[in-house]
Design a protein around this motif. Structure first.
Motif, short mmCIF file in Angstrom:
data_model
loop_
_atom_site.label_atom_id
_atom_site.label_comp_id
_atom_site.label_asym_id
_atom_site.label_seq_id
_atom_site.Cartn_x
_atom_site.Cartn_y
_atom_site.Cartn_z
N VAL A 13 1.09 -1.49 -0.15
CA VAL A 13 -0.14 0.09 -0.29
C VAL A 13 0.99 1.14 -0.17
O VAL A 13 0.54 2.23 -0.79
N MET A 162 -9.01 -0.63 0.43
CA MET A 162 -8.13 0.01 0.62
C MET A 162 -8.29 0.61 -0.47
O MET A 162 -7.15 1.48 -1.81
N ARG A 163 -8.47 -0.16 -1.81
CA ARG A 163 -8.46 -0.33 -3.43
C ARG A 163 -9.43 0.46 -3.66
O ARG A 163 -8.79 1.77 -4.23
N LEU A 166 -7.22 4.39 -2.24
CA LEU A 166 -6.78 4.36 -3.44
C LEU A 166 -6.62 4.71 -4.19
O LEU A 166 -7.22 5.69 -5.14
#
Length: 187
Positions: A13, A162-163, A166
């Motif tokens: 990450v 998280m994706r 991001l």
């Protein structure tokens, strides 16, 4: 600052976030581990961290309390990877096998040994079991502790979250160097 349990994906990450932001990537493990897995003296480690975060833009990966105050004082966002233990163990297994088989050098000539992590007391699995609850408690504290009140905070409970986060990160606006990172909570 990206934090979470060992094996949660902090490095992956952090590298991606640094790439998107055009920032330096700082891996605290690389500053902590000297050759032959020797730990750096704390004043040496703190000096290394201080030097590494002296750049204008950086993303730090790691949970080291020995230098957390330095990082917190200069960062604007904390990302906490709060993934379920089975997922972390699955990822740790794949990473450990890959690194052990390829003898991938990590930092300062150090390579992970699959044998060490599966069959000795120095196992990362033992470390994860010992620290999982502690890391989770630290992460929850980040959400409510006034010490972190000046920071943007994001808690990802899954790789999917998280994706999404991001993908919501905007690249640095070159016309406004003060712009920095903009985020939105996942839908």
């Amino acid at each position: 600052m990206v934090c979470g349990t060992s094996g949660s994906g902090k490095s992956t990450v952090s590298r991606e976030l640094a790439r998107r932001l055009g920032a330096e990537y700082v891996e605290l493990d690389a500053l902590w581990h000297e050759p032959n897995w020797k730990e750096a003296e704390i004043p040496v480690f703190r000096a290394r961290v201080s030097d590494a975060i002296s750049a204008d833009r950086w993303v730090v990966d790691g949970n080291y309390r020995q230098a957390r105050d330095l990082v917190i004082a200069r960062c604007d966002t904390i990302v906490w990877l709060d993934y379920p233990l089975p997922l972390i163990l699955w990822r740790l297994t794949g990473r450990t096998l890959r690194r052990g088989i390829t003898r991938q050098e990590l930092w300062n000539g150090n390579c992970e040994s699959a044998w060490r992590h599966f069959f000795t007391r120095e196992s990362l699995y033992i470390w994860v079991f010992k620290t999982f609850r502690k890391r989770r408690a630290e992460g929850r504290a980040i959400e409510v502790d006034p010490e972190f009140g000046h920071l943007n905070r994001f808690r990802a409970r899954s790789p999917r979250e998280m994706r999404r986060w991001l993908s919501s990160c905007l690249l640095i606006n070159e016309r406004d160097p003060e712009f920095g990172i903009a985020t939105s909570e996942p839908a």
